[in-house]
Design a protein around this motif. Structure first.
Motif, mmCIF file in Angstrom:
data_model
loop_
_atom_site.group_PDB
_atom_site.id
_atom_site.type_symbol
_atom_site.label_atom_id
_atom_site.label_comp_id
_atom_site.label_asym_id
_atom_site.label_seq_id
_atom_site.Cartn_x
_atom_site.Cartn_y
_atom_site.Cartn_z
ATOM 1 N N PRO A 127 11.047 3.471 3.346
ATOM 2 C CA PRO A 127 9.680 4.000 3.437
ATOM 3 C C PRO A 127 9.140 3.776 4.857
ATOM 4 O O PRO A 127 9.498 2.780 5.506
ATOM 5 C CB PRO A 127 8.894 3.136 2.443
ATOM 6 C CG PRO A 127 9.882 2.437 1.614
ATOM 7 C CD PRO A 127 11.174 2.399 2.365
ATOM 8 N N THR B 131 11.392 -3.312 -2.917
ATOM 9 C CA THR B 131 10.657 -2.056 -2.715
ATOM 10 C C THR B 131 11.594 -0.875 -2.924
ATOM 11 O O THR B 131 12.767 -0.940 -2.542
ATOM 12 C CB THR B 131 10.134 -2.019 -1.253
ATOM 13 O OG1 THR B 131 9.218 -3.090 -1.082
ATOM 14 C CG2 THR B 131 9.421 -0.721 -0.934
ATOM 15 N N GLU B 132 11.072 0.202 -3.503
ATOM 16 C CA GLU B 132 11.918 1.394 -3.721
ATOM 17 C C GLU B 132 12.351 2.026 -2.400
ATOM 18 O O GLU B 132 11.529 2.192 -1.486
ATOM 19 C CB GLU B 132 11.150 2.457 -4.509
ATOM 20 C CG GLU B 132 11.419 2.370 -5.977
ATOM 21 C CD GLU B 132 11.006 3.633 -6.725
ATOM 22 O OE1 GLU B 132 10.604 4.641 -6.112
ATOM 23 O OE2 GLU B 132 11.090 3.591 -7.959
ATOM 24 N N ASN C 124 0.810 -1.219 0.000
ATOM 25 C CA ASN C 124 0.000 0.000 0.000
ATOM 26 C C ASN C 124 0.842 1.266 0.000
ATOM 27 O O ASN C 124 0.300 2.365 0.042
ATOM 28 C CB ASN C 124 -0.921 0.012 1.226
ATOM 29 C CG ASN C 124 -1.997 -1.043 1.108
ATOM 30 O OD1 ASN C 124 -2.609 -1.169 0.058
ATOM 31 N ND2 ASN C 124 -2.200 -1.815 2.157
ATOM 32 N N ALA C 125 2.169 1.107 -0.032
ATOM 33 C CA ALA C 125 3.047 2.282 0.012
ATOM 34 C C ALA C 125 3.356 2.773 -1.408
ATOM 35 O O ALA C 125 3.291 2.009 -2.374
ATOM 36 C CB ALA C 125 4.347 1.910 0.730
ATOM 37 N N ASP C 126 3.719 4.064 -1.523
ATOM 38 C CA ASP C 126 4.070 4.638 -2.831
ATOM 39 C C ASP C 126 5.282 3.930 -3.425
ATOM 40 O O ASP C 126 5.475 3.918 -4.641
ATOM 41 C CB ASP C 126 4.435 6.127 -2.677
ATOM 42 C CG ASP C 126 3.217 6.952 -2.333
ATOM 43 O OD1 ASP C 126 2.089 6.439 -2.531
ATOM 44 O OD2 ASP C 126 3.389 8.093 -1.848
ATOM 45 N N SER C 127 6.111 3.403 -2.551
ATOM 46 C CA SER C 127 7.363 2.781 -2.987
ATOM 47 C C SER C 127 7.172 1.364 -3.530
ATOM 48 O O SER C 127 8.131 0.733 -3.956
ATOM 49 C CB SER C 127 8.321 2.741 -1.803
ATOM 50 O OG SER C 127 7.611 2.377 -0.645
#
Ligand SMILES: CC(C)(COP(=O)(O)OP(=O)(O)OC[C@H]1O[C@@H](n2cnc3c(N)ncnc32)[C@H](O)[C@@H]1OP(=O)(O)O)[C@@H](O)C(=O)NCCC(=O)NCCS
Length: 178
Positions: free
Chosen positions: A173, A68-69, A43-46
């Motif tokens: 994040p 993950t970014e 659910n994170a932008d990353s």
């Protein structure tokens, strides 16, 4: 054994949740929260859906990996460089030590390279990740935002000089800490 590695689909989420929980069940160094972490990271932008991969045998999901970014903050210039964090990689206990974790990790690297990412950071077992090319992160001048033994903090260049000129502190994040 035929192993298929493919992108995770939304309908796979409940099975992946169980696979991660079972994989870490007997892992001493685990907080046993990895299955919840993945729910938060999705659910994170990353979150990069193409870097959320499952391993299937006979149509059953038996392994999972997520990249993950993240950013690496150069504390001198205050510039951010994009990178990726590998967390978690998980294989069901009955299928461990048969090359599936390695296949998932290599497939995630290939996809990340294809998408243009240049490096990956991992916190993990010092004797598992070097075979994929990971080296101690501090050898690249990369540090973690928390205390961790330097042998467990590793970085991989996905291409030649992927970390050249990139150093500083990893910024995860917030989903990693919620
Ligand atoms: C770590 C894990 C993903 C590896 O997947 P796998 O399919 O069992 O691994 P592979 O078959 O590709 O590789 C097996 C090799 O890794 C080694 N290995 C497996 N787990 C290891 C661990 N926790 N620490 C160190 N080495 C490990 C094995 O000894 C074996 O070594 P060898 O090739 O020299 O014989 C899997 O064991 C797992 O899900 N473990 C529980 C969850 C976990 O610890 N995840 C990693 C932290 S994010």
């Amino acid at each position: 054994m035929d192993v298929i590695i493919r992108k995770e689909d939304v309908k796979d989420y409940p099975v992946v949740f169980d696979v991660i929980q079972k994989a870490f069940e007997n892992e001493e160094m685990s907080d046993h929260q990895e299955h919840f972490l993945v729910d938060k990271l999705r659910n994170a932008d990353s979150f990069v859906p193409e870097l959320s991969l499952v391993a299937e045998v006979d149509g059953e999901i038996i392994g999972y990996v997520l990249l993950t970014e993240i950013d690496i903050l150069d504390e001198v210039t205050q510039l951010m460089n994009k990178s990726l964090a590998l967390a978690p990689v998980a294989v069901l206990p009955d299928y461990q030590n048969q090359g599936i974790g390695s296949a998932l990790i290599r497939a995630s690297h290939d996809k990340a390279r294809e998408l243009g990412y240049k490096s990956v950071i991992v916190l993990g077992h010092a004797d598992y990740y070097p075979k994929f090319g990971y080296k101690q992160a501090d050898s690249f001048g990369i540090s973690m935002p928390f205390e961790v033994p330097s042998e467990n903090s590793m970085a991989l260049e996905l291409c030649n000089n992927g970390l050249s000129g990139v150093n500083g502190m990893v910024i995860y994040p917030t989903a990693f800490f919620e």
